[in-house]
Design a protein around this motif. Structure first.
Motif, mmCIF file in Angstrom:
data_model
loop_
_atom_site.group_PDB
_atom_site.id
_atom_site.type_symbol
_atom_site.label_atom_id
_atom_site.label_comp_id
_atom_site.label_asym_id
_atom_site.label_seq_id
_atom_site.Cartn_x
_atom_site.Cartn_y
_atom_site.Cartn_z
ATOM 1 N N GLU A 222 0.668 -1.331 -0.143
ATOM 2 C CA GLU A 222 -0.375 -0.057 0.159
ATOM 3 C C GLU A 222 0.317 1.103 -0.085
ATOM 4 O O GLU A 222 0.549 2.070 -0.414
ATOM 5 C CB GLU A 222 -1.133 0.041 1.061
ATOM 6 C CG GLU A 222 -1.854 -1.255 1.003
ATOM 7 C CD GLU A 222 -3.044 -1.018 2.579
ATOM 8 O OE1 GLU A 222 -3.428 -0.226 3.071
ATOM 9 O OE2 GLU A 222 -3.399 -2.443 2.597
ATOM 10 N N GLU B 221 -2.664 2.392 -3.569
ATOM 11 C CA GLU B 221 -3.647 1.361 -2.660
ATOM 12 C C GLU B 221 -3.887 0.901 -2.231
ATOM 13 O O GLU B 221 -2.672 -0.025 -2.027
ATOM 14 C CB GLU B 221 -3.492 1.348 -5.037
ATOM 15 C CG GLU B 221 -4.242 2.306 -5.488
ATOM 16 C CD GLU B 221 -3.918 1.663 -7.248
ATOM 17 O OE1 GLU B 221 -4.479 0.946 -7.689
ATOM 18 O OE2 GLU B 221 -4.478 2.917 -7.957
ATOM 19 N N ARG B 222 -4.824 -0.005 -2.032
ATOM 20 C CA ARG B 222 -4.868 -1.075 -1.395
ATOM 21 C C ARG B 222 -4.927 -2.861 -1.860
ATOM 22 O O ARG B 222 -5.145 -2.341 -3.513
ATOM 23 C CB ARG B 222 -6.321 -1.586 -0.859
ATOM 24 C CG ARG B 222 -6.319 -0.302 0.659
ATOM 25 C CD ARG B 222 -8.028 -0.809 1.889
ATOM 26 N NE ARG B 222 -7.594 -0.201 2.535
ATOM 27 C CZ ARG B 222 -8.112 -0.155 3.889
ATOM 28 N NH1 ARG B 222 -9.050 -0.978 3.236
ATOM 29 N NH2 ARG B 222 -8.700 0.722 4.781
#
Length: 404
Positions: A10, A15-16
């Protein structure tokens, strides 16, 4: 290890790894699907970084690195950070290496201790600004001193004024943080009872062609230092930074007023000379601040070119406490650092006591962990100092032979 690798993903991508809204779907993916490749979002990163993350998030735990240290060492190599200026703690690179106590006890920080000196970044930058300033003159009687030629660092006893100069300012100057400062000669002295003799000894340490003595020249008149600098410095325009630590000794140890006045006038003459190659930094205890103000010329410099050493903020105290331990691979038990900060924050001039307590606490660690139990056993910062004094007295008694 898995959680750390997911967090790293991350951090690198913003972003995840899995963005599904349903918790059930997220759980299934974490159980059965590999993480997406980081290089899909960050193609400039080495492929080996993806290999590290994929190995750390393997669904079969036995396929991961054997431990966190192995993962971090692999990541360090994969990212190619060896030449980036980032230094991984030696304990992570060599976990078998014995941890060396990074704290100073009751000893003050010296220039060689810069690697373990933390918490004063803002103040060091402010001190550097003084030398980077361009010649706003300070009137000292009939002559002027350029604004960037003199600096007084003033603070209470135990505030760390000498440490911030020696372990903060001087290393920065040697790195060239002020244009040209990496070419400066730097010498230190403490006035003592015979300040001109101490000054002579300091100058002879950097003399290109050292004369047998400079003392007679220094004692002759107020321009003795001007002439001495011409003799000891090379003829290439290089400059000398003179650090006079514990400047208050001029007033506490020098009993002869004429000797003190001559020393100060010699400094002023060298600073105001039209071709001056001298810069002076003094450290002064705050309770002696009024003494230089009684000296014409020096008073104007002190008022115009002074930096106060303020108390450390909580975040700065945390750096002082935590960062040296992290450098060698040690850690603090949860709740220990706030407990230390709460105690030290209420004690003026407590930095030497803090360093002593941290030194003792490090020696009582459990493997690489500094614990609350050990801190309480020491009696906190003040208790550690009291215990140390008691043990020192006992050692002295045990090692003293009876009188005949």
């Amino acid at each position: 290890q898995y959680s750390l690798a997911v967090t790293l993903y991350e951090m690198l991508t913003g972003e995840r790894a899995f963005t599904d809204a349903s918790p059930a779907t997220l759980i299934v993916k974490h159980l059965h699907e590999p993480l997406p490749l980081v290089r899909a979002a960050r193609p400039e990163l080495p492929a080996a970084v993806d290999e590290c993350i994929q190995r750390a998030t393997a669904k079969d735990p036995s396929a991961r690195d054997p431990d966190i240290l192995a993962m971090l060492r692999a990541l360090h190599t994969a990212a190619g950070t060896e030449g980036s200026g980032y230094a991984m703690p030696t304990a992570l690179l060599d976990p078998e290496r014995e941890l060396v106590n990074p704290y100073r006890g009751l000893r003050s920080f010296q220039e060689a201790d810069a690697v373990n000196f933390f918490g004063r970044k803002a103040l060091v930058e402010q001190l550097l600004t003084q030398f980077a300033s361009k010649a706003v003159p300070v009137e000292t009687g009939e002559k002027v001193v350029p604004f960037d030629r003199f600096l007084a660092v003033v603070g209470p006893s135990g505030s760390g004024k000498s440490s911030v100069v020696k372990a903060g300012l001087l290393p920065a100057l040697r790195r060239g943080d002020v244009p040209g400062s990496d070419k400066w000669f730097i010498v230190e002295m403490i006035p003592g009872t015979h300040p001109l003799e101490e000054l002579e000894a300091s100058l002879l340490r950097i003399a290109v062609n050292p004369p047998a003595s400079l003392l007679e020249q220094l004692e002759k008149d107020d321009r003795g230092l001007v002439r001495a600098l011409k003799r000891v410095l090379p003829q290439d325009g290089s400059e000398l930074l003179l650090l006079i630590d514990q400047f208050e000794e001029l007033y506490t140890l020098v009993e002869d007023d004429d000797r003190r006045t001559h020393f100060i006038n010699s400094l002023l003459a060298a600073l105001t000379d039209h071709s001056s190659r001298l810069r002076v930094v003094v450290t002064l205890r705050a309770d002696f601040y009024d003494r230089p103000l009684t000296t014409p010329g020096l008073a104007e410099l002190m008022r115009s070119c002074m930096e106060i050493v303020p108390p450390l903020t909580r975040s700065e105290l945390e750096e002082v406490i935590v960062q040296p331990a992290l450098q060698v691979g040690a850690m603090f038990e949860a709740g220990l650092v706030p407990a230390i900060i709460d105690e030290v924050g209420a004690q003026p001039g407590a930095l030497p006591l803090l360093q002593y307590a941290l030194t003792e606490l490090f020696e009582r660690r459990q493997e690489s962990l500094l614990t609350l139990a050990a801190y309480k056993e020491l009696g906190g910062v003040l208790g550690a100092m009291g215990r140390g004094a008691e043990e020192h007295s006992t050692d002295c008694l045990l090692n003293t032979s009876p009188s005949p």
